[in-house]
Design a protein around this motif. Structure first.
Motif, PDB file in Angstrom:
ATOM      1  N   LEU A  57       4.091 -25.905   0.471  1.00  0.00           N
ATOM      2  CA  LEU A  57       3.143 -24.863   0.045  1.00  0.00           C
ATOM      3  C   LEU A  57       3.836 -23.553  -0.327  1.00  0.00           C
ATOM      4  N   VAL A  58       4.868 -23.172   0.428  1.00  0.00           N
ATOM      5  CA  VAL A  58       5.582 -21.926   0.118  1.00  0.00           C
ATOM      6  C   VAL A  58       6.239 -22.016  -1.253  1.00  0.00           C
ATOM      7  N   SER A  59       6.849 -23.151  -1.549  1.00  0.00           N
ATOM      8  CA  SER A  59       7.487 -23.324  -2.857  1.00  0.00           C
ATOM      9  C   SER A  59       6.451 -23.391  -3.974  1.00  0.00           C
ATOM     10  N   LEU A  60       5.324 -24.018  -3.685  1.00  0.00           N
ATOM     11  CA  LEU A  60       4.299 -24.211  -4.702  1.00  0.00           C
ATOM     12  C   LEU A  60       3.551 -22.925  -5.021  1.00  0.00           C
ATOM     13  N   GLY A  99      -1.960 -16.346   9.132  1.00  0.00           N
ATOM     14  CA  GLY A  99      -2.056 -16.745   7.727  1.00  0.00           C
ATOM     15  C   GLY A  99      -3.101 -15.929   6.982  1.00  0.00           C
ATOM     16  N   ILE A 100      -4.250 -15.703   7.630  1.00  0.00           N
ATOM     17  CA  ILE A 100      -5.298 -14.878   7.012  1.00  0.00           C
ATOM     18  C   ILE A 100      -4.795 -13.458   6.775  1.00  0.00           C
ATOM     19  N   ILE A 101      -4.097 -12.907   7.784  1.00  0.00           N
ATOM     20  CA  ILE A 101      -3.569 -11.539   7.672  1.00  0.00           C
ATOM     21  C   ILE A 101      -2.572 -11.448   6.520  1.00  0.00           C
ATOM     22  N   LEU A 102      -1.701 -12.450   6.398  1.00  0.00           N
ATOM     23  CA  LEU A 102      -0.700 -12.443   5.326  1.00  0.00           C
ATOM     24  C   LEU A 102      -1.358 -12.507   3.949  1.00  0.00           C
ATOM     25  N   VAL A 103      -2.389 -13.328   3.827  1.00  0.00           N
ATOM     26  CA  VAL A 103      -3.110 -13.413   2.548  1.00  0.00           C
ATOM     27  C   VAL A 103      -3.730 -12.059   2.206  1.00  0.00           C
ATOM     28  N   LEU A 104      -4.354 -11.416   3.201  1.00  0.00           N
ATOM     29  CA  LEU A 104      -4.960 -10.102   2.964  1.00  0.00           C
ATOM     30  C   LEU A 104      -3.901  -9.070   2.576  1.00  0.00           C
ATOM     31  N   MET A 105      -2.746  -9.134   3.217  1.00  0.00           N
ATOM     32  CA  MET A 105      -1.659  -8.204   2.874  1.00  0.00           C
ATOM     33  C   MET A 105      -1.242  -8.380   1.414  1.00  0.00           C
ATOM     34  N   GLY A 106      -1.169  -9.637   0.969  1.00  0.00           N
ATOM     35  CA  GLY A 106      -0.791  -9.898  -0.410  1.00  0.00           C
ATOM     36  C   GLY A 106      -1.859  -9.457  -1.390  1.00  0.00           C
ATOM     37  N   VAL A 107      -3.131  -9.746  -1.059  1.00  0.00           N
ATOM     38  CA  VAL A 107      -4.244  -9.378  -1.940  1.00  0.00           C
ATOM     39  C   VAL A 107      -4.353  -7.856  -2.051  1.00  0.00           C
ATOM     40  N   LEU A 108      -4.107  -7.160  -0.942  1.00  0.00           N
ATOM     41  CA  LEU A 108      -4.173  -5.694  -0.932  1.00  0.00           C
ATOM     42  C   LEU A 108      -2.883  -5.058  -1.435  1.00  0.00           C
ATOM     43  N   ARG A 109      -1.964  -5.891  -1.905  1.00  0.00           N
ATOM     44  CA  ARG A 109      -0.699  -5.430  -2.516  1.00  0.00           C
ATOM     45  C   ARG A 109       0.114  -4.569  -1.561  1.00  0.00           C
ATOM     46  N   SER A 276       6.542  -9.829  -4.611  1.00  0.00           N
ATOM     47  CA  SER A 276       6.376  -9.695  -3.163  1.00  0.00           C
ATOM     48  C   SER A 276       4.944  -9.964  -2.711  1.00  0.00           C
ATOM     49  N   ASN A 277       3.953  -9.505  -3.450  1.00  0.00           N
ATOM     50  CA  ASN A 277       2.559  -9.724  -3.042  1.00  0.00           C
ATOM     51  C   ASN A 277       2.174 -11.193  -3.156  1.00  0.00           C
ATOM     52  N   ARG A 278       2.621 -11.846  -4.203  1.00  0.00           N
ATOM     53  CA  ARG A 278       2.354 -13.271  -4.341  1.00  0.00           C
ATOM     54  C   ARG A 278       3.078 -14.066  -3.260  1.00  0.00           C
ATOM     55  N   GLU A 279       4.269 -13.608  -2.875  1.00  0.00           N
ATOM     56  CA  GLU A 279       5.006 -14.280  -1.808  1.00  0.00           C
ATOM     57  C   GLU A 279       4.223 -14.216  -0.501  1.00  0.00           C
ATOM     58  N   LEU A 280       3.608 -13.064  -0.219  1.00  0.00           N
ATOM     59  CA  LEU A 280       2.807 -12.941   0.999  1.00  0.00           C
ATOM     60  C   LEU A 280       1.588 -13.859   0.957  1.00  0.00           C
ATOM     61  N   VAL A 281       0.959 -13.965  -0.202  1.00  0.00           N
ATOM     62  CA  VAL A 281      -0.195 -14.865  -0.330  1.00  0.00           C
ATOM     63  C   VAL A 281       0.237 -16.308  -0.103  1.00  0.00           C
ATOM     64  N   GLY A 282       1.358 -16.700  -0.712  1.00  0.00           N
ATOM     65  CA  GLY A 282       1.863 -18.060  -0.527  1.00  0.00           C
ATOM     66  C   GLY A 282       2.206 -18.351   0.918  1.00  0.00           C
ATOM     67  N   GLN A 283       2.874 -17.399   1.571  1.00  0.00           N
ATOM     68  CA  GLN A 283       3.201 -17.562   2.988  1.00  0.00           C
ATOM     69  C   GLN A 283       1.926 -17.641   3.827  1.00  0.00           C
ATOM     70  N   ILE A 285      -1.146 -18.723   2.896  1.00  0.00           N
ATOM     71  CA  ILE A 285      -1.814 -20.014   2.713  1.00  0.00           C
ATOM     72  C   ILE A 285      -1.068 -21.104   3.468  1.00  0.00           C
ATOM     73  N   ALA A 286       0.267 -21.050   3.438  1.00  0.00           N
ATOM     74  CA  ALA A 286       1.069 -22.039   4.174  1.00  0.00           C
ATOM     75  C   ALA A 286       0.767 -21.972   5.670  1.00  0.00           C
ATOM     76  N   ASN A 287       0.657 -20.755   6.205  1.00  0.00           N
ATOM     77  CA  ASN A 287       0.368 -20.613   7.633  1.00  0.00           C
ATOM     78  C   ASN A 287      -1.092 -20.884   7.972  1.00  0.00           C
ATOM     79  N   LEU A 288      -1.968 -20.838   6.971  1.00  0.00           N
ATOM     80  CA  LEU A 288      -3.358 -21.230   7.184  1.00  0.00           C
ATOM     81  C   LEU A 288      -3.488 -22.743   7.344  1.00  0.00           C
ATOM     82  N   LEU A 289      -2.745 -23.488   6.536  1.00  0.00           N
ATOM     83  CA  LEU A 289      -2.896 -24.940   6.513  1.00  0.00           C
ATOM     84  C   LEU A 289      -1.968 -25.660   7.483  1.00  0.00           C
TER      85      LEU A 289
END
Length: 606
Positions: A57-60, A99-109, A276-283, A285-289
């Motif tokens: 997931l992180v690579s994808l 995982g949720i926190i990381l996604v929010l961090m990425g979405v909020l840039r 960097s923001n997309r990396e946080l979103v990817g990380q 989602i990986a930690n969510l699943l």
């Protein structure tokens, strides 16, 4: 479309390189995944599940073309503490929340904010984590029996000393064989995974020469299943969320730091630039699943990412291949992994701890003997002897306090006058004396950020005091004030108001865009008057001399400005020698616009 863009120009040759790199990274990742899981207080297969799911997931979905995700050594003390305090099931929930926190961090840039964590703090807690990992493997290296796990360093060391009589010579021999392979193989064959060779060699020697004499993965944790577990949705309640929010925040913070540091390393090795923001979103989602399959928290792995690049990776496909190869090996060879001695796993983690210790950077900052050295040592000691959360919080607070102290010392306020002996007659503080100071015009050079930590310098400088009010005209040179906050603005406004109450006139030269915008918003700019702001000091001096009372110029011997001789003559030419308060001749000031620079030493605070 951005995801597709990372595969632009992809061809069969690139796929071949990614397949080779992915297979090599998978071989490196398998022993590390199991070792990290065991050190974190969970079963070794959970590390493999993390390597598979998070790796793909992180690579994808991540923001770096070459990032390899999975369990890492940095998480070990955190995850071990969470397992001991809350249990394995709650660790999965904390990882899910992270995982949720990381996604929010990425979405909020918020990706760029991670860069503002001071280096002494990151090196301090990284070195502290390395000490914790290394010390945590001593028991397995020596083959000690009956060792109880503790959350903190000192009780753990006391437990080791108490169990020393139970050391196992066979475990020490097994660990030394693996350690020798870890050190020797990379020097002889750099592209051969030393950890895999060390585990295989030490396992074969232990099974052949002294079977049953050392503890193995199978004897300690049971056989490793040859498949992924069934999907499991965690049962979330509000009380559980509140209870696990602190550890989830720590996991998210460390995961963000580690993944973005790894992405920066990859950028440096390849000349690319990650998102960097997309990396946080990817990380995220990986930690969510990953917890849904029993996996522990994951992040970008610097060593495996570097291995991926060195072996010719071209795209994120190499990371995806690495995850599928680990899954294939799990299905085919899981039963054999149960025979690996725990003593063989210990040197693998000890080498990881040594490599992540940042010892060179640690020593370099320590030798500087600055405030950063204090932040480094405090963060390091708190990481070892308390918790990472405490260490980072105290380290950041201490770094901020010391930064404010250093920045406050950079603000200087000096009364100045032109120096005729210097080219362009630049102003200087050394020109102001009791015998040489204009009775009507006070010029002050303000240099440095005007913020809450330094705003009191305006008060202590004496600017705008009784002597200045008697002079009547206050000229502030603000060309070297790059920043002003609300506290600085409030102190500045009070100064202007007090000066104007006594009938004084305030002129400002060289005001920078940020302070100007703030003064316009607060109304201070209009209070001073737009006509009293000048781009250059020369223009401001011309305006100041046009406002002086020529009657007071009569008989003045200060001669603070070159124009003073002309002003004195004009005052004598007035009827009765007493001039009215009217502007002097609007001749161009002899102080050119370049008179904005000033030779004033500024304490850097370091």
């Amino acid at each position: 479309m951005k995801w597709i863009g990372r595969f632009e120009g992809y061809n069969a040759g690139a796929l071949r390189k990614d397949l080779i790199s992915g297979c090599i990274v998978a071989i490196v990742a398998i022993p590390l995944g199991m070792a990290f899981a065991i050190a974190s207080g969970v079963k070794p297969e959970y590390g493999l599940y993390t390597t598979i799911v998070a790796g793909i997931l992180v690579s994808l979905l991540g923001g770096s073309k070459f990032q390899i995700g999975g369990p890492t050594g940095a998480f070990i003390p955190i995850l071990l503490a969470i397992v001991m305090q809350y249990g394995y099931e709650n660790l999965l929930i904390a990882g899910f929340m992270a995982g949720i926190i990381l996604v929010l961090m990425g979405v909020l840039r918020l990706g760029a904010l991670i860069k503002f964590i001071p280096k002494p703090v990151t090196i301090g807690f990284t070195a502290g984590i390395a000490v914790t990992i290394f010390s945590g493997q001593i028991a397995n290296f020596l083959g000690l029996r009956g060792v109880e796990r503790h959350e903190t360093f000192l009780p753990s060391m006391a437990e080791l000393i108490h169990r020393l009589p139970s050391l196992n010579v066979y475990s020490i021999l097994t660990a030394c064989i693996c350690l020798a392979a870890l050190i020797w193989v990379p020097k002889k064959w750099p592209k051969v995974p030393g950890s895999l060779v060390g585990l295989l060699l030490s396992t074969l020697v232990a099974a052949w020469l002294f079977p049953g004499q050392v503890a193995t993965i199978g004897s300690a944790y049971g056989a490793i299943p040859a498949s992924l577990p069934e999907l499991h949705i965690p049962a979330l309640t509000w009380d559980l969320i509140v209870k696990l929010l602190p550890p989830a925040l720590v996991i998210a913070m460390l995961g963000a730091i580690e993944s973005l540091l790894s992405a920066v390393v990859a950028d440096g090795m390849t000349g690319t630039k990650h998102n960097s923001n997309r990396e946080l979103v990817g990380q995220g989602i990986a930690n969510l699943l990953t917890p849904l399959f029993g996996g522990i928290p994951a992040t970008g792995a610097i060593a495996r990412t570097a291995t991926n690049i060195r072996n010719g990776a071209v795209s994120p496909m190499s990371g995806i291949v690495h995850g599928f190869v680990v899954f294939l090996i799990l299905v085919l060879f899981a039963p054999y992994a149960s025979n690996i001695p725990l003593a063989s796993m210990a040197p693998v983690l000890m080498i990881v701890a040594w490599n992540m210790s940042e010892r060179k950077h640690f020593a370099h900052i320590l030798k500087t003997r600055t405030a950063d050295s204090i932040v480094l040592v405090v963060t390091f000691l708190l990481t070892v002897f308390t918790t990472l959360t405490t260490a980072v919080e105290v380290g950041l607070i201490l770094a901020v306090v010391l930064f404010v102290k250093r920045m406050s010392s950079t603000l200087s306020v000096n009364k100045v006058l032109p120096d005729p002996s210097v080219k362009h007659e630049k102003v200087g503080a050394h020109m102001v004396t009791e015998q040489h100071d204009c009775p009507q015009v006070a010029i002050y050079n303000v240099e440095g950020p005007l913020f809450f930590g330094a705003a009191s310098v305006l008060e202590s400088s004496g600017m705008g005091g009784k002597a200045d009010r008697q002079q009547g005209i206050l000229l502030l040179r603000m060309g070297k004030v790059p920043f002003m906050d609300m506290t600085g603005e409030a102190n500045f406004t009070v100064l202007i108001q007090k000066y104007r109450q006594f009938g004084g006139t305030v002129l400002v030269s060289g005001l920078q865009p940020q302070p100007q915008a703030l003064l316009q918003k607060t109304g201070c700019y209009d209070m001073i008057g737009q006509e009293h702001f000048f781009e250059h000091t020369g223009e401001a001096i011309t305006a100041a001399l046009a406002l002086v009372n020529q009657n007071q110029c009569f008989g003045c011997r200060q001669m603070a400005f070159r124009e003073c001789g002309t002003l004195c003559r004009k005052s004598q030419e007035q009827p009765g020698g007493a001039g009215l308060h009217k502007p002097a001749a609007q001749s161009k000031s002899s102080f050119p616009d370049s008179a904005v620079s000033v030779s004033i030493s500024v304490n850097s605070g370091s």
